[in-house]
Scaffold this motif. Structure first.
Motif, short mmCIF file in Angstrom:
data_model
loop_
_atom_site.label_atom_id
_atom_site.label_comp_id
_atom_site.label_asym_id
_atom_site.label_seq_id
_atom_site.Cartn_x
_atom_site.Cartn_y
_atom_site.Cartn_z
N LEU A 152 25.71 41.97 80.01
CA LEU A 152 26.83 42.70 80.61
C LEU A 152 27.66 43.42 79.54
O LEU A 152 27.96 44.61 79.68
N PHE A 153 28.01 42.72 78.48
CA PHE A 153 28.78 43.34 77.40
C PHE A 153 27.98 44.45 76.71
O PHE A 153 28.53 45.50 76.37
N LEU A 154 26.70 44.21 76.50
CA LEU A 154 25.87 45.22 75.84
C LEU A 154 25.74 46.48 76.68
O LEU A 154 25.69 47.59 76.14
N LEU A 155 25.69 46.32 77.99
CA LEU A 155 25.62 47.48 78.86
C LEU A 155 26.85 48.36 78.67
O LEU A 155 26.72 49.57 78.46
N LEU A 161 30.74 43.02 68.67
CA LEU A 161 29.76 42.59 69.66
C LEU A 161 28.38 42.39 69.03
O LEU A 161 27.71 41.40 69.30
N ALA A 162 27.98 43.30 68.17
CA ALA A 162 26.66 43.18 67.53
C ALA A 162 26.62 41.97 66.61
O ALA A 162 25.61 41.24 66.58
N ALA A 219 28.90 53.72 73.37
CA ALA A 219 28.44 54.22 72.07
C ALA A 219 27.54 55.44 72.24
O ALA A 219 27.59 56.37 71.42
N ILE A 220 26.74 55.47 73.29
CA ILE A 220 25.84 56.61 73.51
C ILE A 220 26.61 57.81 74.06
O ILE A 220 26.38 58.95 73.64
N ILE A 221 27.53 57.57 74.97
CA ILE A 221 28.27 58.68 75.58
C ILE A 221 29.21 59.32 74.56
O ILE A 221 29.27 60.55 74.45
N ILE A 222 29.92 58.51 73.80
CA ILE A 222 30.89 59.05 72.84
C ILE A 222 30.17 59.67 71.64
O ILE A 222 30.57 60.71 71.15
N GLY A 227 23.85 52.32 69.66
CA GLY A 227 23.91 52.26 71.12
C GLY A 227 22.53 52.17 71.74
O GLY A 227 22.32 51.42 72.71
N VAL A 228 21.59 52.91 71.20
CA VAL A 228 20.21 52.84 71.72
C VAL A 228 19.62 51.46 71.45
O VAL A 228 18.97 50.86 72.32
#
Length: 174
Positions: free
Chosen positions: A118-121, A77-78, A127-130, A140-141
């Protein structure tokens, strides 16, 4: 030369192609290609600065995900966001949107920004939760910052489109 003469029926030599024999100086002229002009004001405009910021933040998120060895979805995605933003930046910087009129490019850019947001959300929140490691957390940030930049870009483009449409309607009929 007469049509039956041996020089007219001889095959072209490798050194001198048949099209250049006897054509004179006009055959040696090069066809002038239209030059691409660079819009030097675009990087200094709010839209240009936002595109450059999007590119840099997407590249930083990509580097964080690659260095951290994160899941391939984060990296994909990035990298996709970086590539598409660079292409839109080049499109506007080289004024290719004015040459290629087959598509209304600002509207395509709005759709790109909204789908990317939408995809970044989703990906950034995962990425932040895991948070498998600090690189994934940093990516993630940066993805959430990129989400905000995508939304701001879509809003600026929407205002540009609606402003241009309203100017077109208010023009006096002649």
């Amino acid at each position: 030369m007469a049509p039956g003469s041996p020089a007219a029926s001889a095959p072209a030599s490798p050194r001198f192609p048949a099209s250049s024999r006897g054509a004179g100086p006009a055959a040696h002229r090069r066809v002038a290609m239209p030059r691409l002009e660079v819009d030097r004001a675009f990087p200094r405009s709010p839209r240009g600065a936002l595109k450059i910021a999007r590119t840099l933040v997407a590249l930083a998120a990509l580097v964080c995900f690659v260095v951290a060895g994160s899941h391939q979805a984060y990296t994909a995605l990035a990298s996709m966001e970086t590539a598409i933003t660079v292409l839109f930046l080049l499109l506007y910087l080289l004024r290719l949107d004015e040459r290629m009129r087959c598509l209304f490019w600002p509207l395509a850019d709005i759709f790109n920004s909204m789908i990317a947001a939408l995809f970044l959300l989703v990906v950034s929140l995962f990425a932040i939760i895991i948070k498998t490691n600090k690189g994934t957390l940093a990516g993630g940030v940066l993805g959430l910052i990129l989400l905000v930049l995508c939304l701001a870009d879509a809003i600026l483009l929407f205002k540009k489109i609606s402003h241009d449409k309203s100017r077109g309607r208010s023009a006096p009929a002649k």
